[in-house]
Design a protein around this motif. Structure first.
Motif, PDB file in Angstrom:
ATOM      1  N   HIS A  62       6.993  39.782  23.402  1.00  0.00           N
ATOM      2  CA  HIS A  62       6.862  40.231  24.793  1.00  0.00           C
ATOM      3  C   HIS A  62       6.368  39.096  25.704  1.00  0.00           C
ATOM      4  CE1 HIS A  62       5.715  42.773  28.180  1.00  0.00           C
ATOM      5  NE2 HIS A  62       4.504  42.266  28.117  1.00  0.00           N
ATOM      6  N   HIS A 156      -1.204  37.133  32.417  1.00  0.00           N
ATOM      7  CA  HIS A 156      -0.477  38.038  31.519  1.00  0.00           C
ATOM      8  C   HIS A 156      -0.763  37.693  30.057  1.00  0.00           C
ATOM      9  CE1 HIS A 156       3.265  39.478  29.422  1.00  0.00           C
ATOM     10  NE2 HIS A 156       2.874  40.568  30.032  1.00  0.00           N
ATOM     11  N   HIS A 160      -2.765  40.085  27.101  1.00  0.00           N
ATOM     12  CA  HIS A 160      -2.215  40.419  25.781  1.00  0.00           C
ATOM     13  C   HIS A 160      -2.933  39.682  24.659  1.00  0.00           C
ATOM     14  CE1 HIS A 160       0.784  43.142  27.136  1.00  0.00           C
ATOM     15  NE2 HIS A 160       1.343  42.257  27.934  1.00  0.00           N
TER      16      HIS A 160
HETATM   17 NI    NI Z   1       2.823  42.591  29.361  1.00  0.00          NI
END
Ligand code: NI
Length: 182
Positions: A62, A156, A160
């Motif tokens: 991702h 981001h 994560h």
């Molecule tokens: Ni994300």
């Protein structure tokens, strides 16, 4: 030896010094991700707390997909080139709107994918001038500048990274105490 905490923009020979600063920030963010993944037991890479929740492998995929997406869709306003498309066969989310669960691959494959995407991103930003760095791109839902994209990618990845750190902790606890439900 003392731990030296500083950015190294000199690693990025950009036309614009501020862009080199941003690339150094992203580089530091990636290094911190690597620290979280260091000596990760292979089983923990694919481990899921529940079938509907992401594994560390899913999140690594991702992170790369999102980086490529901001680079090509927003910064360059174009399609993925073939070599990047081949690296990213899965869509960002599944039919239920959850992050895609990707096939099990070794950590080296994940890290290489991330590195290839990062190299492509750096190449774009090495040549960029300040006007282009701050020029807004108009997308259907928002306007966005490349400067904001780089800021966002560091954020981001950090979000994560923490998630991966927690998943790793849970996976390692489970492997020590398989009967545990906590
Ligand atoms: Ni994300």
């Amino acid at each position: 030896m003392r731990d030296i905490r500083r950015l190294v923009p000199a690693h990025f020979p950009c036309r614009e010094p501020i862009i080199a600063e941003f690339l150094a920030i992203l580089d530091d963010a990636r290094e911190r991700t690597r620290v979280v993944l260091r000596d990760l037991p292979p089983a923990a890479l694919h481990w899921q707390l529940r079938p509907e929740l992401s594994s560390i492998g899913d999140l690594l995929y991702h992170i790369g997909l999102i980086e490529a997406d901001w680079l090509y869709a927003e910064v360059l306003e174009t399609e993925y080139p073939a070599p990047i498309r081949e690296l990213l066969p899965e869509e960002v989310s599944d039919a239920q709107g959850r992050l895609t669960h990707v096939k099990e691959e070794p950590i080296d494959v994940h890290l290489r994918r991330l590195a290839t995407i990062r190299t492509a991103l750096i190449e774009v930003f090495l040549e960029m001038d300040l006007a282009e760095f701050r020029r807004l791109r108009s997308l259907p839902g928002y306007d966005v500048s490349p400067e904001w994209v780089l800021h966002h990618l560091a954020q981001h990845e950090a979000e994560h990274r923490y998630q991966m750190k927690m998943i790793r902790k849970q996976a390692e606890q489970r492997s020590q105490d398989p009967a545990s439900t906590g």
